[in-house]
Design a protein around this motif. Structure first.
Motif, PDB file in Angstrom:
ATOM      1  N   TRP A   1      14.670 -10.819 -19.445  1.00  0.00           N
ATOM      2  CA  TRP A   1      15.034 -12.093 -18.811  1.00  0.00           C
ATOM      3  C   TRP A   1      16.015 -11.878 -17.667  1.00  0.00           C
ATOM      4  O   TRP A   1      16.192 -12.745 -16.813  1.00  0.00           O
ATOM      5  CB  TRP A   1      15.641 -13.055 -19.845  1.00  0.00           C
ATOM      6  CG  TRP A   1      16.904 -12.536 -20.478  1.00  0.00           C
ATOM      7  CD1 TRP A   1      16.998 -11.743 -21.573  1.00  0.00           C
ATOM      8  CD2 TRP A   1      18.239 -12.773 -20.049  1.00  0.00           C
ATOM      9  NE1 TRP A   1      18.308 -11.456 -21.861  1.00  0.00           N
ATOM     10  CE2 TRP A   1      19.094 -12.088 -20.941  1.00  0.00           C
ATOM     11  CE3 TRP A   1      18.801 -13.506 -19.003  1.00  0.00           C
ATOM     12  CZ2 TRP A   1      20.480 -12.095 -20.809  1.00  0.00           C
ATOM     13  CZ3 TRP A   1      20.185 -13.518 -18.873  1.00  0.00           C
ATOM     14  CH2 TRP A   1      21.015 -12.827 -19.778  1.00  0.00           C
ATOM     15  N   ASP A   2      16.644 -10.730 -17.627  1.00  0.00           N
ATOM     16  CA  ASP A   2      17.526 -10.387 -16.511  1.00  0.00           C
ATOM     17  C   ASP A   2      16.858  -9.235 -15.751  1.00  0.00           C
ATOM     18  O   ASP A   2      15.734  -8.843 -16.063  1.00  0.00           O
ATOM     19  CB  ASP A   2      18.906  -9.968 -17.045  1.00  0.00           C
ATOM     20  CG  ASP A   2      19.914  -9.712 -15.930  1.00  0.00           C
ATOM     21  OD1 ASP A   2      19.809 -10.392 -14.888  1.00  0.00           O
ATOM     22  OD2 ASP A   2      20.778  -8.833 -16.090  1.00  0.00           O
ATOM     23  N   HIS A   3      17.537  -8.706 -14.762  1.00  0.00           N
ATOM     24  CA  HIS A   3      17.013  -7.547 -14.054  1.00  0.00           C
ATOM     25  C   HIS A   3      16.815  -6.402 -15.045  1.00  0.00           C
ATOM     26  O   HIS A   3      17.725  -6.013 -15.764  1.00  0.00           O
ATOM     27  CB  HIS A   3      17.972  -7.105 -12.944  1.00  0.00           C
ATOM     28  CG  HIS A   3      17.788  -7.867 -11.672  1.00  0.00           C
ATOM     29  ND1 HIS A   3      16.686  -7.691 -10.855  1.00  0.00           N
ATOM     30  CD2 HIS A   3      18.564  -8.806 -11.079  1.00  0.00           C
ATOM     31  CE1 HIS A   3      16.802  -8.489  -9.807  1.00  0.00           C
ATOM     32  NE2 HIS A   3      17.925  -9.185  -9.925  1.00  0.00           N
ATOM     33  N   CYS A   4      15.591  -5.876 -15.070  1.00  0.00           N
ATOM     34  CA  CYS A   4      15.289  -4.701 -15.872  1.00  0.00           C
ATOM     35  C   CYS A   4      15.196  -3.497 -14.939  1.00  0.00           C
ATOM     36  O   CYS A   4      15.365  -3.616 -13.726  1.00  0.00           O
ATOM     37  CB  CYS A   4      13.974  -4.894 -16.621  1.00  0.00           C
ATOM     38  SG  CYS A   4      12.574  -5.210 -15.513  1.00  0.00           S
ATOM     39  N   GLY A   5      14.890  -2.331 -15.486  1.00  0.00           N
ATOM     40  CA  GLY A   5      14.768  -1.154 -14.651  1.00  0.00           C
ATOM     41  C   GLY A   5      13.657  -1.279 -13.628  1.00  0.00           C
ATOM     42  O   GLY A   5      13.750  -0.734 -12.522  1.00  0.00           O
ATOM     43  N   HIS A   6      12.603  -2.068 -13.961  1.00  0.00           N
ATOM     44  CA  HIS A   6      11.454  -2.185 -13.057  1.00  0.00           C
ATOM     45  C   HIS A   6      11.796  -3.044 -11.840  1.00  0.00           C
ATOM     46  O   HIS A   6      11.499  -2.668 -10.693  1.00  0.00           O
ATOM     47  CB  HIS A   6      10.264  -2.768 -13.813  1.00  0.00           C
ATOM     48  CG  HIS A   6      10.043  -2.117 -15.142  1.00  0.00           C
ATOM     49  ND1 HIS A   6      10.198  -2.793 -16.343  1.00  0.00           N
ATOM     50  CD2 HIS A   6       9.711  -0.842 -15.467  1.00  0.00           C
ATOM     51  CE1 HIS A   6       9.948  -1.974 -17.350  1.00  0.00           C
ATOM     52  NE2 HIS A   6       9.655  -0.774 -16.854  1.00  0.00           N
ATOM     53  N   THR A   7      12.429  -4.219 -12.066  1.00  0.00           N
ATOM     54  CA  THR A   7      12.788  -5.069 -10.929  1.00  0.00           C
ATOM     55  C   THR A   7      13.917  -4.438 -10.114  1.00  0.00           C
ATOM     56  O   THR A   7      13.962  -4.584  -8.894  1.00  0.00           O
ATOM     57  CB  THR A   7      13.197  -6.476 -11.399  1.00  0.00           C
ATOM     58  OG1 THR A   7      14.306  -6.372 -12.308  1.00  0.00           O
ATOM     59  CG2 THR A   7      12.040  -7.175 -12.079  1.00  0.00           C
ATOM     60  N   ALA A   8      14.812  -3.726 -10.776  1.00  0.00           N
ATOM     61  CA  ALA A   8      15.875  -3.037 -10.039  1.00  0.00           C
ATOM     62  C   ALA A   8      15.287  -1.941  -9.163  1.00  0.00           C
ATOM     63  O   ALA A   8      15.697  -1.761  -8.005  1.00  0.00           O
ATOM     64  CB  ALA A   8      16.898  -2.452 -11.005  1.00  0.00           C
ATOM     65  N   ALA A   9      14.301  -1.192  -9.685  1.00  0.00           N
ATOM     66  CA  ALA A   9      13.649  -0.147  -8.881  1.00  0.00           C
ATOM     67  C   ALA A   9      12.968  -0.758  -7.669  1.00  0.00           C
ATOM     68  O   ALA A   9      13.014  -0.201  -6.564  1.00  0.00           O
ATOM     69  CB  ALA A   9      12.638   0.603  -9.743  1.00  0.00           C
ATOM     70  N   LEU A  10      12.327  -1.907  -7.860  1.00  0.00           N
ATOM     71  CA  LEU A  10      11.686  -2.597  -6.738  1.00  0.00           C
ATOM     72  C   LEU A  10      12.717  -2.969  -5.676  1.00  0.00           C
ATOM     73  O   LEU A  10      12.493  -2.790  -4.480  1.00  0.00           O
ATOM     74  CB  LEU A  10      10.951  -3.838  -7.250  1.00  0.00           C
ATOM     75  CG  LEU A  10      10.360  -4.771  -6.190  1.00  0.00           C
ATOM     76  CD1 LEU A  10       9.388  -4.024  -5.279  1.00  0.00           C
ATOM     77  CD2 LEU A  10       9.665  -5.957  -6.857  1.00  0.00           C
ATOM     78  N   CYS A  11      13.866  -3.479  -6.101  1.00  0.00           N
ATOM     79  CA  CYS A  11      14.915  -3.849  -5.145  1.00  0.00           C
ATOM     80  C   CYS A  11      15.417  -2.629  -4.369  1.00  0.00           C
ATOM     81  O   CYS A  11      15.667  -2.709  -3.158  1.00  0.00           O
ATOM     82  CB  CYS A  11      16.076  -4.524  -5.859  1.00  0.00           C
ATOM     83  SG  CYS A  11      15.729  -6.210  -6.397  1.00  0.00           S
ATOM     84  N   TYR A  12      15.573  -1.509  -5.045  1.00  0.00           N
ATOM     85  CA  TYR A  12      16.019  -0.301  -4.345  1.00  0.00           C
ATOM     86  C   TYR A  12      14.979   0.143  -3.318  1.00  0.00           C
ATOM     87  O   TYR A  12      15.310   0.585  -2.223  1.00  0.00           O
ATOM     88  CB  TYR A  12      16.280   0.821  -5.351  1.00  0.00           C
ATOM     89  CG  TYR A  12      17.664   0.774  -5.941  1.00  0.00           C
ATOM     90  CD1 TYR A  12      18.762   1.183  -5.188  1.00  0.00           C
ATOM     91  CD2 TYR A  12      17.884   0.294  -7.228  1.00  0.00           C
ATOM     92  CE1 TYR A  12      20.039   1.137  -5.717  1.00  0.00           C
ATOM     93  CE2 TYR A  12      19.160   0.238  -7.760  1.00  0.00           C
ATOM     94  CZ  TYR A  12      20.234   0.655  -6.999  1.00  0.00           C
ATOM     95  OH  TYR A  12      21.514   0.591  -7.507  1.00  0.00           O
ATOM     96  N   GLN A  13      13.713   0.008  -3.664  1.00  0.00           N
ATOM     97  CA  GLN A  13      12.676   0.411  -2.717  1.00  0.00           C
ATOM     98  C   GLN A  13      12.632  -0.537  -1.529  1.00  0.00           C
ATOM     99  O   GLN A  13      12.414  -0.107  -0.387  1.00  0.00           O
ATOM    100  CB  GLN A  13      11.324   0.448  -3.431  1.00  0.00           C
ATOM    101  CG  GLN A  13      10.340   1.421  -2.827  1.00  0.00           C
ATOM    102  CD  GLN A  13      10.709   2.862  -3.109  1.00  0.00           C
ATOM    103  OE1 GLN A  13      11.863   3.265  -2.943  1.00  0.00           O
ATOM    104  NE2 GLN A  13       9.751   3.663  -3.525  1.00  0.00           N
TER     105      GLN A  13
END
Length: 411
Positions: A144-156
Motif C-alpha cells: 500500500w506504500d512504496h515497495c521496492g518495485h515502485t521505488a525502482a521505477l522512480c529511480y529509473q
C-alpha cells in the motif's frame, strides 16, 4: 485540454558506479520519493533493483508512469507511479509566464529546466516538480506504500529526467509537441501586424533594445559534464548510421566542452588522426567503437590498448615515446649519459644496452626511454613486448625503480 501522447523508453542497462540523478530536477524527483516513503528499506531495495537493471521499458503518459520490475528471484511485477496532472488553468498560467521570459523558452528548447523557471512557475501557482507525497504508488505485489518495485521505477525515471525534462511535463499532462505548439501560438506575430515589413533598420533595432527582455544569466558550470540522451530506441537507425558511435562522440564532445569551459588553457595541441583516435578511446567506449577507432588510426585493437595505457600516463608525449624511436643528438646524449652515470654508485650501476632513445637493462625486463623533453619513462616487458610502466620523471633511477616495481607486482 490534456495531451494524450504516450512515450515508451527502452530499459536502461545496469547503473554500476554512477548516481541515478545528475541534474538538479532529477534529484528533486528522488527527494520526493525518499521523503515520502514510510519504509526506507523498500527505497533501498528499489535502488538496488534499479542499479541491477531490473526495470524494464518505462511507459510515460499524463498522470502515470509504468514499468515491469523483476524481483531478485526474477518474478515480474507491474509497477505504476501516479502524479497529479496540471489543470488547464495552471497550464495557461505556466505558458503565459514562460513566454514573458525569453530565457525560459530557450531553456525548454535546449531541454533544460533551470531553477528560476521552476521558481517562476511556482510563483504563478504551478508546481512542476513533485513534493512530499505527490508520487502515488500502485503495484500488483499488494503493497500500500512504496515497495521496492515502485521505488525502482522512480529511480529509473530520474535517469530519464536527467536526459529530458519534457518527461516530467508529459507526466503533468502535456507532451512536448503540444507544449511547443502552445508556446509558438503565444509568441506568433499578430495577423494585424504590417505584412509588408520583413525587418527593420539595424540602428532602429539597436535603439529599441532596451524594451526587450534581458538575456538570462549564464548558468553555473556543473561539476561534471552531462550525459547525452540515449539513441537506443525501437526505431531502426538509417543506413550508414551507427548509434553507438554517435552516442560515444556526443559524450566525448560534452566532456571536452566541459573541460574547455572549466579551464581556459585546456585547448590541446593539434593532434594527428592517429593521436586523436587514442584521445577518444580514453572514454572507454564499447567494443564496436574501439574497433572503429583502431581501424581508423591504423592500429590493431591490441596496439590501441597499449597506446591508451601510454596516453593515460602522459598524453601526446607518452604516446610518442611508445610508438617512435629516435636518435639522440650529441648534446642530449651527453646529458643523458651523465644522468645515468650519476644516478647510481659505480658498483650498483645496472648494465644498460642503448639503442636510440631506449636503454634496456641487460638481463632484466626493465627499460628506460628518454623523451624529447629530457624526461625518463619507465617500461617493462610483458608477454614479449615493451609496455608503459608509469609517468615520466627527471631521475632515471626513479624511472627504472618504477619499472622494476611494476614488473615485480605483475610477475
Amino acid at each position: 485540454m490534456s495531451d494524450e501522447t504516450e512515450r515508451t523508453f527502452a530499459a536502461f542497462p545496469p547503473a554500476h558506479g554512477r548516481g541515478f540523478a545528475q541534474s538538479w530536477w532529477g534529484q528533486a524527483w528522488l527527494k520526493a520519493l525518499e521523503d515520502a516513503a514510510l519504509d526506507t528499506a523498500q527505497v533501498k531495495t528499489g535502488r538496488r533493483l534499479a542499479r541491477a537493471g531490473a526495470v524494464g521499458a518505462v511507459s510515460v503518459r499524463p498522470g502515470r508512469i509504468t514499468a515491469v520490475v523483476q524481483d531478485r528471484d526474477r518474478t515480474p511485477h507491474r509497477a505504476d507511479v501516479l502524479l497529479e496532472q496540471l489543470s488547464d488553468d495552471q497550464w495557461d498560467r505556466f505558458l503565459d509566464m514562460t513566454v514573458e521570459r525569453a530565457g525560459h523558452v530557450a531553456a525548454l528548447l535546449d531541454r533544460d529546466m533551470p531553477p528560476h523557471l521552476v521558481e517562476d512557475a511556482a510563483a504563478a501557482g504551478v508546481e512542476l516538480l513533485p513534493g512530499m507525497g505527490d508520487l502515488e504508488p500502485e503495484c500488483d505485489c499488494g503493497a500500500w506504500d512504496h515497495c521496492g518495485h515502485t521505488a525502482a521505477l522512480c529511480y529509473q525515471v530520474a535517469r530519464l529526467l536527467d536526459e529530458d525534462p519534457f518527461v516530467l511535463l508529459l507526466m503533468r499532462g502535456r507532451g512536448e509537441r503540444a507544449l511547443l505548439d502552445a508556446l509558438q501560438d503565444r509568441t506568433a506575430v499578430p495577423d494585424e501586424a504590417p505584412a509588408h515589413r520583413e525587418g527593420v533598420d539595424a540602428a532602429e533595432a539597436y535603439a529599441a533594445g532596451d524594451i526587450l527582455p534581458p538575456l538570462p544569466a549564464l548558468p553555473e558550470l556543473p561539476e561534471e559534464p552531462g550525459v547525452p540522451p540515449s539513441l537506443d530506441t525501437e526505431t531502426p537507425a538509417p543506413s550508414g548510421v551507427d548509434p553507438a558511435a554517435l552516442e560515444f562522440l556526443a559524450a566525448r564532445t560534452a566532456a571536452r566542452t566541459h573541460r574547455l569551459l572549466a579551464e581556459q588553457d585546456a585547448f590541446d595541441d593539434e593532434l594527428t588522426l592517429a593521436q586523436d583516435a587514442v584521445r577518444l578511446a580514453v572514454g572507454t567506449p564499447g567494443t564496436a567503437v574501439l574497433e572503429r577507432l583502431s581501424e581508423g588510426s591504423g592500429r590493431t585493437t591490441e596496439e590501441l590498448a597499449l597506446a591508451l595505457r601510454a596516453w593515460r600516463d602522459g598524453g601526446v608525449a607518452a604516446l610518442e615515446v611508445l610508438e617512435e624511436e629516435w636518435t639522440v643528438g650529441g648534446e642530449t646524449l651527453a646529458r643523458a649519459r651523465a644522468a645515468l652515470d650519476s644516478a647510481w654508485d659505480e658498483e650498483e650501476r645496472p648494465s644498460l644496452r642503448a639503442r636510440g632513445n631506449r636503454w634496456t637493462v641487460v638481463g632484466s625486463s626493465s627499460q628506460l626511454r628518454l623523451g624529447r623533453d629530457g624526461r625518463w619513462w619507465p617500461y617493462r616487458k610483458e608477454r614479449g613486448r615493451w609496455v608503459p610502466a608509469g609517468g615520466a620523471v627527471q631521475d632515471p633511477a626513479t624511472a627504472l625503480a618504477a619499472a622494476a616495481q611494476e614488473a615485480l607486482e605483475i610477475g
